[in-house]
Design an enzyme around this catalytic site. Structure first.
Site, PDB file in Angstrom:
ATOM      1  N   SER A  46       0.850  -1.204   0.000  1.00 56.15           N
ATOM      2  CA  SER A  46       0.000   0.000   0.000  1.00 56.15           C
ATOM      3  C   SER A  46       0.878   1.244   0.000  1.00 56.15           C
ATOM      4  O   SER A  46       0.406   2.337  -0.322  1.00 56.15           O
ATOM      5  CB  SER A  46      -0.922   0.010   1.218  1.00 56.15           C
ATOM      6  OG  SER A  46      -0.207  -0.241   2.408  1.00 56.15           O
ATOM      7  N   GLU A 182      -9.520  -9.465   2.926  1.00 55.12           N
ATOM      8  CA  GLU A 182      -9.844  -8.056   2.657  1.00 55.12           C
ATOM      9  C   GLU A 182     -11.179  -7.911   1.936  1.00 55.12           C
ATOM     10  O   GLU A 182     -11.436  -8.574   0.928  1.00 55.12           O
ATOM     11  CB  GLU A 182      -8.710  -7.432   1.814  1.00 55.12           C
ATOM     12  CG  GLU A 182      -8.952  -5.982   1.477  1.00 55.12           C
ATOM     13  CD  GLU A 182      -7.683  -5.255   1.005  1.00 55.12           C
ATOM     14  OE1 GLU A 182      -6.582  -5.853   1.025  1.00 55.12           O
ATOM     15  OE2 GLU A 182      -7.817  -4.080   0.625  1.00 55.12           O
TER      16      GLU A 182
HETATM   17  O1  KIV Z   1      -0.558  -3.389   1.425  1.00 56.73           O
HETATM   18  C1  KIV Z   1      -1.178  -3.366   2.484  1.00 56.73           C
HETATM   19  O2  KIV Z   1      -1.065  -2.434   3.290  1.00 56.73           O
HETATM   20  C2  KIV Z   1      -2.072  -4.476   2.777  1.00 56.73           C
HETATM   21  C3  KIV Z   1      -3.083  -4.286   3.855  1.00 56.73           C
HETATM   22  C4  KIV Z   1      -4.081  -3.284   3.467  1.00 56.73           C
HETATM   23  C5  KIV Z   1      -3.690  -5.553   4.284  1.00 56.73           C
HETATM   24  O3  KIV Z   1      -2.000  -5.484   2.147  1.00 56.73           O
END
Ligand code: KIV
Length: 265
Positions: A46, A182
């Site tokens: 993310s 998710e």
């Molecule tokens: O990339 C990320 O931060 C994640 C979480 C949202 C679970 O995979």
């Protein structure tokens, strides 16, 4: 206090004690998250969206992940550290082994996370055979955003829910030791958590998962773009960043977060 291990996290699940997980990408946030008492820190891809400003996680590279993981690892004291494998870094079991090894040897991660269901069985098995702990990721898998047609709820309807449940069981059998679930209906989050022996960490998967994870910028109201239903801004009422992180951990532990309104029916 001693460092958190997978054994501790399994014991949390066995005791019905919720596991608090947060993302982090740097040393400063890591220090604050540690202070709040989260058991697990995820260096998520993310970071491609919230740190680098991309529209998806797809442009994130192995070098990006290693760099951020090292930053987090320097400040990490007690939390169990998971690092995401970025898009196209695990297209074959051999490639996954090389890149997961980098995340552990250069990034100091304790576990790697990868997205996908049955197609990842062979890869999960190969990593587990080489003593690399794996967290699987099902439901909305952001690296497949273009294939899925956007960031949308998954597992709606009995056939889609069954497919996720079957994938979860298959990944656990292959050696996955944790699962992130998710953006699925709360009932499916509950069913998967009850069915698996390994901890199931939800994000938009309802209150009945074994733990919860949020992107740290989201819970501080720093998100760019539309805010998903499952995000609570813990800084909305004012106070400090530390207080917001403390409140998040307390709300996960008490079961106050997520509420029904923050979950999908
Ligand atoms: O990339 C990320 O931060 C994640 C979480 C949202 C679970 O995979």
């Amino acid at each position: 206090m001693s460092a958190i291990t997978l054994t501790d996290l399994n014991q949390c699940k066995a005791r019905g004690e919720k596991i608090a997980v947060l993302t982090s990408y740097d040393a400063s946030f890591t220090t604050r998250i540690e202070q709040a008492g989260a058991e697990v820190i995820l260096v998520g891809d993310s970071l491609g969206m919230v740190v680098q400003g991309h529209e998806s996680t797809l442009p994130v590279t192995m070098d990006d992940m290693v760099y951020h993981c090292r930053n987090v690892a320097r400040a990490r004291a007690r939390a169990f550290l998971i690092a995401d494998m970025p898009f196209m870094s695990y297209a074959s079991p051999r490639q996954a082994l090389d890149n997961a090894g980098r995340l552990m040897q250069e990034g100091f991660a304790h576990m790697v996370k990868l997205e996908g269901g049955r197609v990842q069985i062979e890869t999960v098995r190969r990593l587990a055979e080489h003593a690399i702990p794996v967290c699987a990721h099902l439901g909305l898998t952001p690296q497949s955003v273009h294939q899925l047609g956007g960031f949308r709820v998954q597992g709606r309807g009995s056939a889609a829910a069954r497919a996720i449940l079957d994938d979860a069981v298959a990944l656990q059998c292959a050696g996955a030791q944790m699962l992130v679930l998710e953006c699925v209906p709360g009932g499916l989050g509950k069913a998967v958590s009850e069915r698996l022996d390994i901890p199931v960490i939800g994000i938009g998967a309802g209150p009945d998962c074994d733990g919860q994870v949020l992107v740290v910028y989201d819970l501080l109201g720093l998100s760019i773009g539309p805010t998903p239903r499952f995000v609570r801004n813990f800084l909305a009422a004012g106070g400090s960043v530390q207080q917001a992180l403390d409140d998040y951990v307390a709300a996960v532990k008490s079961g106050d977060f997520p509420s029904a309104e923050e979950s999908y029916p």
